[in-house]
Design an enzyme around this catalytic site. Structure first.
Site, PDB file in Angstrom:
ATOM      1  N   ASN A 183     -11.727   8.251  -0.683  1.00  0.00           N
ATOM      2  CA  ASN A 183     -10.622   9.127  -1.058  1.00  0.00           C
ATOM      3  C   ASN A 183     -11.052  10.431  -1.716  1.00  0.00           C
ATOM      4  OD1 ASN A 183     -11.231   6.915  -2.980  1.00  0.00           O
ATOM      5  ND2 ASN A 183      -9.981   8.143  -4.351  1.00  0.00           N
ATOM      6  N   ALA A 211       1.851   3.187   2.075  1.00  0.00           N
ATOM      7  CA  ALA A 211       2.764   3.999   2.897  1.00  0.00           C
ATOM      8  C   ALA A 211       2.691   5.489   2.558  1.00  0.00           C
ATOM      9  CB  ALA A 211       4.196   3.503   2.713  1.00  0.00           C
ATOM     10  N   CYS A 253      -6.191   9.520  -8.788  1.00  0.00           N
ATOM     11  CA  CYS A 253      -6.252   8.229  -9.489  1.00  0.00           C
ATOM     12  C   CYS A 253      -7.382   8.190 -10.504  1.00  0.00           C
ATOM     13  CB  CYS A 253      -6.454   7.099  -8.502  1.00  0.00           C
ATOM     14  SG  CYS A 253      -5.229   7.095  -7.228  1.00  0.00           S
ATOM     15  N   THR A 283      12.088  -9.297  -5.148  1.00  0.00           N
ATOM     16  CA  THR A 283      13.084  -8.824  -4.186  1.00  0.00           C
ATOM     17  C   THR A 283      12.489  -7.683  -3.367  1.00  0.00           C
ATOM     18  OG1 THR A 283      14.847  -9.459  -5.684  1.00  0.00           O
ATOM     19  CG2 THR A 283      15.413  -7.828  -3.990  1.00  0.00           C
ATOM     20  N   GLN A 333      -6.618   5.217   2.787  1.00  0.00           N
ATOM     21  CA  GLN A 333      -6.725   6.614   3.245  1.00  0.00           C
ATOM     22  C   GLN A 333      -6.800   6.732   4.768  1.00  0.00           C
ATOM     23  OE1 GLN A 333      -6.476   9.440   1.708  1.00  0.00           O
ATOM     24  NE2 GLN A 333      -6.562   8.776  -0.409  1.00  0.00           N
TER      25      GLN A 333
END
Ligand code: PMP
Length: 391
Positions: A154, A203, A330, A243, A182
């Site tokens: 990345n 995503a 990150c 959920t 990536q």
């Protein structure tokens, strides 16, 4: 105010209009819980999730769609793999092989496992960020229960020889996890052809929404799946409770469908634009700009370079109309870059690094403007700043 030119597509991609449109009904009127089996709203949500699962499975060449489980993103997927595998081998000597240039969502769980007595071998990359397949195989021991390697780095975008590693590990019967966050949707990824047993996906790196990802787990490698990180209502075949985020999952499915149809075109576009920018920077700034990472085996759209004697942060501050980064979002709280450092690049080279991520929606004109803005900023810093080594 001048609009920002977004060149940080490795950090996150803008959401595709098609994905956003697909999500809307699931945020507005289709509010059923995919686990509600007693009414039509629940059935519709469950069906939408399964269609998305099919699309994600198709994008990565999975044999069956239940091999894909939805998570909150690649961070969760990576944690599930490392912690799950260690848990399932608890009580016996355990060894994990990974690399020094993984994302923090692999490195940190690996540190946590080491604190629990799991032995970790970190294979080092070469000067271009490339991991040698033979070095990975040589690190495998009889008690090795997992090899975890990213497909595309990345920070520098170097693409690893995943197929060669997967092939060799399959012959040895060692579980192979790949962090594909990536790479999926940007280059060819086929879990069967590449010998991947477990794959992490995200995503928001492929024009889908943030907060959703997936974990592919090959059925014949782990028939019972991985021990869940989250226990609860038994969703996702008992492998990830909670959920389901139906709208996010639907958006992910649409992004995966789009990527399957156009990743080659996207890759060509990204490569063309990055090559033009690189050509411009080299023509204007000469040998002072140096590419970090591999020029040959590189994620389309990724350009990481250092400018001799000029602070990367200063260049970014001097180009406010450009959205760029000095490295990984990150890792932005860390000092320096663990990736560039593992590649053997000195502090100066790390300090002067800039990462550009060109994506599907960037235009030739944007890249031309970005190239000019960067050259002007660097030349000004070179004139005024003390950090331009040869000035
Ligand atoms: N792995 C890699 C290689 C990444 O680049 C990222 C995101 N920066 C992640 C994992 C984490 O993904 P997510 O944001 O979906 O948690």
């Amino acid at each position: 105010m001048t609009a920002t030119i977004y060149l940080d597509n490795l950090s996150t991609t803008p959401i595709a209009a098609e994905a956003l449109d697909a999500m809307r009904p699931w945020l507005e009127c289709e509010y059923g819980n995919a686990s509600s089996a007693t009414h039509a709203l629940g059935w519709a949500a469950a069906e939408a999730v399964e269609l998305a699962r099919d699309e994600v499975a198709r994008l990565i060449g999975a044999r069956t769609s239940p091999e894909v489980i939805f998570t909150s993103g690649a961070t969760e997927s990576n944690n599930t793999v490392l912690k799950g595998i260690a848990d399932s081998h608890a009580g016996s000597p355990t060894h994990v092989v990974t690399t020094a240039i993984e994302h923090p969502s692999v490195l940190s769980p690996a540190d946590a496992l080491a604190a629990r007595g799991v032995e970790i071998t970190q294979v080092s990359p070469d000067g271009e960020g490339m991991i040698d397949a033979d070095a990975v195989i040589a690190a495998v021991r009889p008690e090795t229960c997992l090899v975890s390697i990213m497909l595309a780095n990345n920070e520098v975008g170097t693409l690893q020889p995943i197929g060669a590693i997967g092939d060799a590990l399959r012959k040895r019967g060692v579980l192979f996890h790949v962090d594909g966050a990536q790479a999926v949707g940007k280059v060819a990824v086929d879990v069967e052809a590449m010998g991947i047993d477990v794959l992490s996906l995200s995503a928001h790196k492929l024009y889908g929404p943030k907060g959703v990802g997936a974990l592919y787990v090959r059925a014949d490698a782990l028939p019972d799946g991985l021990p869940p990180l989250l226990h609860g209502g038994g969703q996702e075949f008992g492998q990830r409770a909670g959920t389901l985020a139906v709208a996010q999952i639907v958006g992910f499915g649409m992004a995966a469908e789009l990527a399957r149809g156009r990743w080659r075109e996207d890759a060509l576009h990204a490569c063309t634009l990055t090559s033009a920018l690189w050509g411009h920077l080299r023509a204007e700034l000469g040998e002072r700009v140096r590419l970090n990472g591999s020029s040959e085996h590189r994620l389309p759209g990724c350009l990481n370079f250092s400018i001799e004697g000029v602070d990367g942060g200063a260049v970014i501050a001097a180009t406010p109309t450009l959205a760029l980064s000095t490295g990984s979002a990150c890792s932005s709280h860390r000092v320096g870059s663990h990736v560039l450092s593992a590649m053997g690049l000195g502090e100066d080279r790390q300090q002067s690094a800039i990462r550009i991520g060109v994506g599907r929606y960037n235009t030739e004109r944007e890249l031309a403007l970005a190239g000019s803005a960067l050259v002007v900023a660097v030349q000004r810093l070179a004139r005024t700043g003390a950090r331009w080594a040869s000035a």
